[in-house]
Design an enzyme around this catalytic site. Structure first.
Site, PDB file in Angstrom:
ATOM      1  N   TRP A 101       0.782  -1.246  -0.034  1.00 60.07           N
ATOM      2  CA  TRP A 101       0.081   0.060  -0.023  1.00 60.07           C
ATOM      3  C   TRP A 101       0.954   1.217  -0.010  1.00 60.07           C
ATOM      4  O   TRP A 101       0.409   2.175  -0.723  1.00 60.07           O
ATOM      5  CB  TRP A 101      -1.057  -0.035   1.185  1.00 60.07           C
ATOM      6  CG  TRP A 101      -2.008  -1.049   0.992  1.00 60.07           C
ATOM      7  CD1 TRP A 101      -2.450  -2.087   1.762  1.00 60.07           C
ATOM      8  CD2 TRP A 101      -2.987  -1.326   0.176  1.00 60.07           C
ATOM      9  NE1 TRP A 101      -3.359  -2.716   1.297  1.00 60.07           N
ATOM     10  CE2 TRP A 101      -3.783  -2.293   0.244  1.00 60.07           C
ATOM     11  CE3 TRP A 101      -3.201  -0.412  -1.328  1.00 60.07           C
ATOM     12  CZ2 TRP A 101      -4.755  -2.647  -0.745  1.00 60.07           C
ATOM     13  CZ3 TRP A 101      -4.235  -0.958  -2.018  1.00 60.07           C
ATOM     14  CH2 TRP A 101      -5.021  -1.961  -1.864  1.00 60.07           C
ATOM     15  N   ASP A 172      -1.404   6.944   5.944  1.00 60.51           N
ATOM     16  CA  ASP A 172      -2.521   6.237   5.753  1.00 60.51           C
ATOM     17  C   ASP A 172      -2.890   5.272   6.923  1.00 60.51           C
ATOM     18  O   ASP A 172      -1.810   4.356   7.088  1.00 60.51           O
ATOM     19  CB  ASP A 172      -2.142   5.352   4.379  1.00 60.51           C
ATOM     20  CG  ASP A 172      -3.106   4.215   4.004  1.00 60.51           C
ATOM     21  OD1 ASP A 172      -3.910   4.227   4.643  1.00 60.51           O
ATOM     22  OD2 ASP A 172      -2.754   3.526   3.010  1.00 60.51           O
ATOM     23  N   LYS A 196     -12.066  -1.092   6.900  1.00 55.74           N
ATOM     24  CA  LYS A 196     -11.357  -1.987   7.714  1.00 55.74           C
ATOM     25  C   LYS A 196     -11.656  -1.679   9.105  1.00 55.74           C
ATOM     26  O   LYS A 196     -12.113  -2.847   9.781  1.00 55.74           O
ATOM     27  CB  LYS A 196      -9.778  -1.589   7.602  1.00 55.74           C
ATOM     28  CG  LYS A 196      -9.003  -1.448   5.963  1.00 55.74           C
ATOM     29  CD  LYS A 196      -9.518  -2.576   5.257  1.00 55.74           C
ATOM     30  CE  LYS A 196      -8.667  -2.387   3.723  1.00 55.74           C
ATOM     31  NZ  LYS A 196      -7.794  -1.687   3.657  1.00 55.74           N
TER      32      LYS A 196
HETATM   33  C1  LIG Z   1      -7.107  -1.482   1.746  1.00 52.48           C
HETATM   34  C2  LIG Z   1      -6.016  -0.631   2.017  1.00 52.48           C
HETATM   35  C3  LIG Z   1      -5.939   0.486   1.096  1.00 52.48           C
HETATM   36  C4  LIG Z   1      -6.760   0.765  -0.239  1.00 52.48           C
HETATM   37  O1  LIG Z   1      -8.016   0.842  -0.112  1.00 52.48           O
HETATM   38  P1  LIG Z   1      -9.367   1.065  -0.773  1.00 52.48           P
HETATM   39  O2  LIG Z   1     -10.381   1.657   0.044  1.00 52.48           O
HETATM   40  O3  LIG Z   1      -9.582  -0.193  -1.412  1.00 52.48           O
HETATM   41  O4  LIG Z   1      -8.866   2.042  -2.040  1.00 52.48           O
HETATM   42  C5  LIG Z   1      -5.003   1.588   1.374  1.00 52.48           C
HETATM   43  N1  LIG Z   1      -4.084   1.445   2.198  1.00 52.48           N
HETATM   44  C6  LIG Z   1      -4.411   0.539   3.299  1.00 52.48           C
HETATM   45  C7  LIG Z   1      -3.359   0.612   4.407  1.00 52.48           C
HETATM   46  C8  LIG Z   1      -5.120  -0.371   3.294  1.00 52.48           C
HETATM   47  O5  LIG Z   1      -5.384  -1.345   4.168  1.00 52.48           O
END
Ligand SMILES: *Cc1c(COP(=O)(O)O)cnc(C)c1O
Length: 358
Positions: A101, A172, A196
């Site tokens: 990511w 993030d 999540k």
């Molecule tokens: C799942 C995830 C993403 C991507 O998320 P989307 O909503 O599918 O674009 C980005 N960063 C992290 C750390 C993630 O776990």
């Protein structure tokens, strides 16, 4: 049979929240309308989005000089929105490559014409540990350092932040927001897709220091932090249902005792699983102990066929979605806030018995 869902995202929600959604779905606040039907400009939703912001502010102690935005486009949308809104002076960001990511974020910035310097990577070690800054960051070279604080796929987390030497950090936090405490003041901006640890897919939370909100040229309106902040996330139609459900999750976290209580539970749940893995003769965690995530726990038998068999038997026993990310294989248990201790215990009991019979 009790079902536990260890999916990495979309992931399980608190049972009490699902119950409440079910009860309220046909008729919100005696309005005769469902949350699926109400106007985003009506008073019912106005109260919901205001409460969601207040709940998040309370849970994370978000200072007043930070804006809270409810956006769409997920983490991936923010890989574009963050550089478009925040990489204005140098048009260059720094990256610690801690996994898939983090890489995606760097690649998206570059796709938009913003330079991205990867300062360190643990790719050669298959991301078993976290990269550190090789040298102090040069002041005034980067608009920000992008940090993926919890690496959902690889199972690592920055429990303490690298010293960015004054360079702003954009984080993030998609897979561990509200799972362990972070100090919002340590970041220029934080973003998280909801699916999540916050709620259903569809809403993306952004927390950004207000002095960074400039009139960035060429930013699509739907991705514009400044516009979104000025319009209180109502410039266009927001994901009404997702924000409603997010608010119920935030209320639930507050009722449970907030982030401190979640952290304590997440430490206990993950310790149960890591202790088992570290003593097992069959299963092991590939992740360096100090770097281990509380929310995403990859593990393996070291044999892909055996891993498949474990997943099949676990699924039959009601332990669902234990397959690791397609890029790394093996197994992965995600133990977000909504996962009770009983879910961690059930997983360990299952793995223990599997090992005894292997
Ligand atoms: C799942 C995830 C993403 C991507 O998320 P989307 O909503 O599918 O674009 C980005 N960063 C992290 C750390 C993630 O776990």
């Amino acid at each position: 049979m009790t079902i536990y869902n260890y999916a990495a995202g979309p992931a399980m929600l608190p049972a009490a929240v699902i119950d409440q959604i079910q009860r309220e779905l046909p008729n919100l606040n005696d309005s005769g309308m469902s949350i699926l039907e109400v106007s985003h400009r009506g008073q019912d939703f106005a109260a919901i989005i205001a409460e969601a912001e207040a709940n998040l502010r309370a849970l994370m102690a978000i200072p007043d000089d930070y804006a809270v935005l409810f956006m769409q486009g997920g983490g991936t949308g923010q890989f574009a929105a963050a550089p478009l809104n925040l990489a204005l002076d140098h048009r260059r960001i720094a990256l610690l490559d801690s996994g898939i990511w983090a890489n995606r974020a760097g690649a998206e910035a570059q796709r938009l014409g913003i330079d991205c310097d990867t300062l360190a990577s643990t790719k050669a070690a298959r991301y078993r540990d976290l990269p550190g800054l090789p040298a102090p960051l040069t002041a005034d070279r980067y608009d920000y350092l992008h940090l993926c604080v919890n690496n959902t796929v690889e199972g690592t987390a920055f429990h303490t932040l690298p010293d960015a030497n004054g360079t702003p950090i954009v984080s993030d936090m998609s897979s561990n927001i509200l799972a362990e405490p972070y100090n919002v003041r340590d970041f220029a901006a934080i973003f998280a897709g909801a699916q999540k640890n916050l709620g259903p897919a569809g809403v993306t939370v952004v927390i950004v220091r207000r002095d960074l909100l400039k009139n960035a040229p060429g930013v699509p309106s739907a991705m514009d932090y400044t516009l979104t902040a000025a319009k209180h996330s109502l410039y266009n139609t927001p994901p009404v249902f997702a924000i409603y459900a997010l608010n119920l999750v935030l209320r639930w976290v507050r009722e449970q005792g907030g982030v401190a209580a979640m952290h304590e539970r997440n430490l206990a749940k993950s310790a149960r699983v890591y202790d088992f893995l570290d003593h097992s003769h069959l299963f092991s965690s590939p992740v360096a102990p100090a770097a281990r995530s509380l929310t995403n726990l990859p593990f393996t038998t070291g044999d892909a066929d055996r891993d498949d068999d474990v997943i099949a038997q676990a699924t039959a026993a009601g332990l669902l979605n234990l397959r690791g990310h397609r890029s790394v294989g093996g197994l992965r248990a995600s133990l977000y806030n909504a996962m009770p201790q009983a879910g961690a215990d059930a997983l360990v009991d299952f793995l223990y018995h599997y090992e005894q019979n292997a």
